[in-house]
Motif scaffolding. Structure first.
Motif, PDB file in Angstrom:
ATOM      1  N   ASN A   1       1.117   2.078  -3.453  1.00 31.36           N
ATOM      2  CA  ASN A   1      -0.148   1.953  -4.171  1.00 31.36           C
ATOM      3  C   ASN A   1      -1.121   2.994  -3.635  1.00 31.36           C
ATOM      4  O   ASN A   1      -0.903   4.188  -3.826  1.00 31.36           O
ATOM      5  N   GLU A   2      -2.163   2.577  -2.926  1.00 30.81           N
ATOM      6  CA  GLU A   2      -3.194   3.537  -2.540  1.00 30.81           C
ATOM      7  C   GLU A   2      -2.715   4.581  -1.540  1.00 30.81           C
ATOM      8  O   GLU A   2      -3.291   5.678  -1.457  1.00 30.81           O
TER       9      GLU A   2
ATOM     10  N   ASP B   1       5.431   5.795  -8.729  1.00 32.31           N
ATOM     11  CA  ASP B   1       5.070   5.482  -7.340  1.00 32.31           C
ATOM     12  C   ASP B   1       6.252   5.496  -6.378  1.00 32.31           C
ATOM     13  O   ASP B   1       6.099   5.233  -5.193  1.00 32.31           O
TER      14      ASP B   1
ATOM     15  N   THR C   1       1.163  -0.600 -10.473  1.00 31.31           N
ATOM     16  CA  THR C   1       0.837   0.197  -9.298  1.00 31.31           C
ATOM     17  C   THR C   1      -0.492   0.912  -9.497  1.00 31.31           C
ATOM     18  O   THR C   1      -0.868   1.226 -10.627  1.00 31.31           O
ATOM     19  N   THR C   2      -1.192   1.146  -8.390  1.00 28.41           N
ATOM     20  CA  THR C   2      -2.442   1.919  -8.420  1.00 28.41           C
ATOM     21  C   THR C   2      -2.217   3.330  -7.892  1.00 28.41           C
ATOM     22  O   THR C   2      -3.184   4.059  -7.654  1.00 28.41           O
ATOM     23  N   CYS C   3      -0.956   3.704  -7.700  1.00 32.78           N
ATOM     24  CA  CYS C   3      -0.632   5.012  -7.115  1.00 32.78           C
ATOM     25  C   CYS C   3      -1.192   6.158  -7.963  1.00 32.78           C
ATOM     26  O   CYS C   3      -1.051   6.163  -9.182  1.00 32.78           O
TER      27      CYS C   3
ATOM     28  N   CYS D   1       0.428   5.891  -1.516  1.00 28.04           N
ATOM     29  CA  CYS D   1       1.698   6.442  -2.001  1.00 28.04           C
ATOM     30  C   CYS D   1       1.781   7.938  -1.708  1.00 28.04           C
ATOM     31  O   CYS D   1       0.768   8.623  -1.550  1.00 28.04           O
TER      32      CYS D   1
ATOM     33  N   SER E   1       0.819  -1.212   0.000  1.00 26.34           N
ATOM     34  CA  SER E   1       0.000   0.000   0.000  1.00 26.34           C
ATOM     35  C   SER E   1       0.854   1.263   0.000  1.00 26.34           C
ATOM     36  O   SER E   1       0.402   2.320  -0.453  1.00 26.34           O
TER      37      SER E   1
END
Length: 417
Positions: A140-141, A362, A407-409, A143, A137
């Motif tokens: 990711n969320e 990220d 990555t979801t950053c 960052c 995390s």
């Protein structure tokens, strides 16, 4: 050898005298007392030798002249609340760089504190360099522009371990055991998901969490693992929680493979002994028996600096982190957090045996990973760990492309100066 050492000492002294600027202080916040003190002390040794290398080469070159690095340590006692207290002390001392790693829970709390600090006091911003906190995390969320991770994430490490398991057909039943906090839960979740994709035939016969840093006797856990019929254990445990567990496994006669994140140090090889040969595996960005003259020289220089076998736990990523920070400060021309942060993005590290890149998206460092297995010293296992007589040899190397995960950053970036 004596002539070489004398020349090296002379050069280091001359370089130190040439550094006339004020020291650039690096504030390490980590557990230096409590159940994981040995892990914190190992970090200090790695950071000190990395800093000594930078300073011996002339320090950090800024427009007003060269500046040495200086390490300042803050004992978090291994808990979040104390870490945040120490962070306030670090800010009050106007230290521009925070170094931490031995707890993802602490790292998450520090990211939040640093986000608030940098928003409220733009003239006293700090940058966070993470050497070991691997909760995905964080890149990711959760960052942050102010956070950079130089270790592989838990998902990246699990990607490597499950690639090794993919081809190990003797593994049919797996027991998951981890510390009961965010990192441990992520390790277990990642193991379940990746095994389901890569080895759907494997049965997960246990999925257990235990209090972090509080278990003194893992014998009851080992008994449960034996009763489950598991032929392999996957764990992200670190520090004494891993050492005590593998010791109990040896004493309890558990005949299973251990796929670990950190089974190659802090007493684990000696605790397992002959029972660990061919059974204890670890994953890292490097290990002493990678091979090649440059890798050997790197490891031997660490052992020369820290000859006590108890101090033998070398992390390439921490050396890399300090060197890349020095280059970023030079590129930025200052220690300003915004300028140094942008200078670190997309930076590449290359030496004779390793390559890594900071992903700007990220701030996750991308690099190869090695899966290695415990073996007796001898042959291609030239170096043992901690004087135990046991070392590790590579069974699988994953190239950077194989360890890189999406990555979801969605990073919020400050304006450039």
């Amino acid at each position: 050898m004596r002539v070489w050492m004398a020349a090296a000492l002379f050069c280091a002294a001359a370089a130190a005298q040439a550094q006339t600027g004020a020291p650039i202080r690096l504030g390490m916040i980590d557990g230096l007392s409590g159940p994981f003190a040995n892990a914190g002390e190992a970090v200090v040794r790695n950071l000190r030798i990395a800093i000594e290398r930078v300073n011996a080469s002339g320090g950090v070159k800024l427009p007003d002249g060269p500046h040495p690095f200086e390490l300042v340590t803050f004992d978090s006692k291994g808990n979040v609340d104390e870490s945040l207290i120490q962070f306030r002390s670090l800010v009050d001392k106007r230290i521009p760089f925070v170094l931490q790693g031995n707890s993802s829970a602490v790292a998450s709390a520090l990211v939040g504190a640093i986000n608030r600090q940098n928003a409220r006091q733009p003239d006293a911003r700090v940058l966070f360099l993470n050497y070991s906190a691997v909760d995905p995390s964080l890149t990711n969320e959760n960052c942050s522009f102010w956070h950079f991770r130089f270790d592989a994430s838990a998902d990246m490490r699990m990607q490597a371990l499950t690639e090794a398991i993919r081809s190990e057909r003797s593994v049919r039943k797996v027991y998951l055991i981890d510390q009961d906090y965010s990192f441990g839960h992520q390790v277990a979740r990642s193991a379940r998901e990746m095994l389901a994709t890569k080895r759907p035939d494997i049965q997960i016969v246990g999925d257990e969490f235990h209090p972090i840093g509080k278990i003194k006797d893992f014998a009851p856990y080992i008994a449960k693992i034996k009763a489950s019929g598991a032929d392999a254990v996957i764990t992200g445990n670190w520090g004494n929680d891993l050492t005590l567990m593998v010791k109990a496994a040896r004493e309890g006669g558990l005949n299973a493979r251990f796929y670990t994140f950190y089974g190659n140090g802090l007493g684990a090889p000696a605790a397992m002994g002959d029972a660990g040969v061919g059974r204890v595996l670890a994953v890292a960005e490097w290990h002493p028996n990678v091979g090649g003259a440059a890798s050997d020289a790197f490891y031997q220089s660490f052992r020369a600096r820290y000859p006590d076998p108890r101090d033998d736990y070398v992390h390439l990523r921490m050396q890399m982190m300090v060197e890349m920070l020095a280059r970023a400060i030079e590129r930025a021309g200052s220690t300003d957090a915004v300028a140094v942060g942008y200078a670190l993005e997309d930076m590449r590290f290359t030496n004779a045996f390793h390559e890594a890149t900071v992903r700007a998206e990220d701030h996750q460092v991308l690099q190869p990973l090695y899966v290695s297995v415990m073996a007796k010293r001898g042959g291609d296992v030239r170096f043992d760990n901690e004087g135990s007589g046991y070392g590790f040899r590579t069974i699988k190397k994953l190239k950077t492309a194989q360890t890189t995960l999406p990555t979801t950053c969605r990073m919020e970036r400050p304006p450039r100066n």
